[in-house]
Design a protein around this motif. Sequence first.
Motif, mmCIF file in Angstrom:
data_model
loop_
_atom_site.group_PDB
_atom_site.id
_atom_site.type_symbol
_atom_site.label_atom_id
_atom_site.label_comp_id
_atom_site.label_asym_id
_atom_site.label_seq_id
_atom_site.Cartn_x
_atom_site.Cartn_y
_atom_site.Cartn_z
ATOM 1 N N ILE A 22 72.556 -2.527 40.275
ATOM 2 C CA ILE A 22 70.817 -2.793 39.864
ATOM 3 C C ILE A 22 70.334 -4.037 40.718
ATOM 4 O O ILE A 22 69.136 -4.141 39.638
ATOM 5 N N TRP A 23 71.038 -5.300 39.180
ATOM 6 C CA TRP A 23 70.132 -6.601 39.094
ATOM 7 C C TRP A 23 69.837 -7.049 40.674
ATOM 8 O O TRP A 23 68.760 -7.821 40.379
ATOM 9 N N GLN A 24 71.244 -6.958 41.612
ATOM 10 C CA GLN A 24 70.382 -7.827 42.674
ATOM 11 C C GLN A 24 69.013 -6.781 42.911
ATOM 12 O O GLN A 24 68.056 -7.373 43.993
ATOM 13 N N ARG A 25 69.007 -5.668 42.638
ATOM 14 C CA ARG A 25 67.674 -5.012 43.487
ATOM 15 C C ARG A 25 66.577 -5.726 42.193
ATOM 16 O O ARG A 25 65.219 -5.162 43.026
ATOM 17 N N ASP A 26 66.847 -5.803 41.568
ATOM 18 C CA ASP A 26 65.528 -6.226 40.281
ATOM 19 C C ASP A 26 64.847 -7.478 41.215
ATOM 20 O O ASP A 26 64.063 -7.987 40.786
ATOM 21 N N MET A 27 66.006 -8.412 40.659
ATOM 22 C CA MET A 27 65.818 -9.595 41.631
ATOM 23 C C MET A 27 64.584 -9.486 43.535
ATOM 24 O O MET A 27 64.708 -10.399 43.429
ATOM 25 N N GLY A 28 64.432 -8.615 44.412
ATOM 26 C CA GLY A 28 64.283 -8.345 44.516
ATOM 27 C C GLY A 28 63.104 -9.001 44.559
ATOM 28 O O GLY A 28 62.222 -9.210 45.557
ATOM 29 N N GLY A 29 62.637 -7.823 44.069
ATOM 30 C CA GLY A 29 61.141 -8.494 44.035
ATOM 31 C C GLY A 29 60.517 -9.284 43.476
ATOM 32 O O GLY A 29 59.283 -9.710 42.721
ATOM 33 N N SER A 30 61.657 -10.126 42.135
ATOM 34 C CA SER A 30 61.289 -11.581 41.454
ATOM 35 C C SER A 30 61.671 -12.904 42.268
ATOM 36 O O SER A 30 62.542 -12.459 43.553
ATOM 37 N N THR B 113 69.190 -18.270 32.505
ATOM 38 C CA THR B 113 69.662 -17.282 31.837
ATOM 39 C C THR B 113 70.825 -16.878 32.351
ATOM 40 O O THR B 113 69.959 -16.086 33.378
ATOM 41 N N ALA B 114 71.451 -17.338 32.374
ATOM 42 C CA ALA B 114 72.904 -16.104 33.724
ATOM 43 C C ALA B 114 73.003 -14.617 32.927
ATOM 44 O O ALA B 114 72.764 -14.939 31.728
ATOM 45 N N PRO B 115 72.971 -13.897 33.575
ATOM 46 C CA PRO B 115 73.473 -12.521 33.271
ATOM 47 C C PRO B 115 74.887 -12.668 33.028
ATOM 48 O O PRO B 115 75.588 -12.684 33.443
ATOM 49 N N TRP B 116 75.513 -12.729 31.565
ATOM 50 C CA TRP B 116 76.537 -12.931 31.067
ATOM 51 C C TRP B 116 77.436 -12.127 30.572
ATOM 52 O O TRP B 116 78.136 -11.102 30.692
ATOM 53 N N GLY C 107 69.011 -7.049 31.008
ATOM 54 C CA GLY C 107 68.497 -5.442 30.339
ATOM 55 C C GLY C 107 69.586 -5.419 30.403
ATOM 56 O O GLY C 107 69.286 -3.552 29.590
ATOM 57 N N ARG C 108 70.476 -5.017 31.110
ATOM 58 C CA ARG C 108 71.375 -4.083 30.880
ATOM 59 C C ARG C 108 72.046 -4.042 29.719
ATOM 60 O O ARG C 108 73.212 -2.832 29.665
ATOM 61 N N PHE C 109 72.425 -5.485 28.341
ATOM 62 C CA PHE C 109 72.787 -4.747 28.044
ATOM 63 C C PHE C 109 72.493 -4.277 26.867
ATOM 64 O O PHE C 109 72.690 -3.172 25.645
#
Length: 213
Positions: free
Chosen positions: A37-45, A53-56, A124-126
């Motif tokens: 999901i994070w990689q999909r969100d990064m596709g438009g940014s 900030t790292a996805p800790w 935003g997964r947290f």
Amino acid sequence: MARIIKSCLQSALKCVNLIMAMVGIAMILYGFWMVRIWQRDMGGSSFDDFNSTAPWFIYTFLGTGITLCLLTCLGHIAADTANGFCLFCYMVIISVLLLVETGIAADVLLNSEWEKDLPEDPTGRFHDFKEFVESNIDIFKWIGFIIFLGQGLSVLSAMALRACGPNQCSNYDSDEEFNQTRLPLINNHPQQPAYVIVDPPFANKNEAWNMNK
């Protein structure tokens, strides 16, 4: 009897150890889903937007799941071999894990602002995971109780199995099976007189002397 007790302890340790395996596998699968999901969100940014900030939370989730799976492997090996060193390492790691979990649970329950102690999660997964837990709080309470109970029973089973010892059962079996066959062999040696070998020559000489008469 000792072999049966040891076999039961090994089976109990493997069973309660599977609880951590299931939790670890579930965390790994959920972590991979969050990565997707994070990689999909990064596709438009751009990557610079997420590089600050790292996805800790995702890394922590995956790392915890992998650690639980590795700990399950160690517990299975320790239960199968009943090696004292492996059982001791397993007990120490589980005890440290219980202390960490107890500390985190106490901080969440007693500190109302515990979220401020955590860094910002850019994915935003947290926040989504927190809302999911709050909406199913009763189920997660039972899941947490089962995890704590399984880890506690793992420590107790490992302690009992380590107290039995790795070779205790085999020593008992060897004593019962072979002692009865060894004792007659040991007792037969002193019963053989030393002069039996010398008797035939003297007997032949006496016969020859009687014949000469």
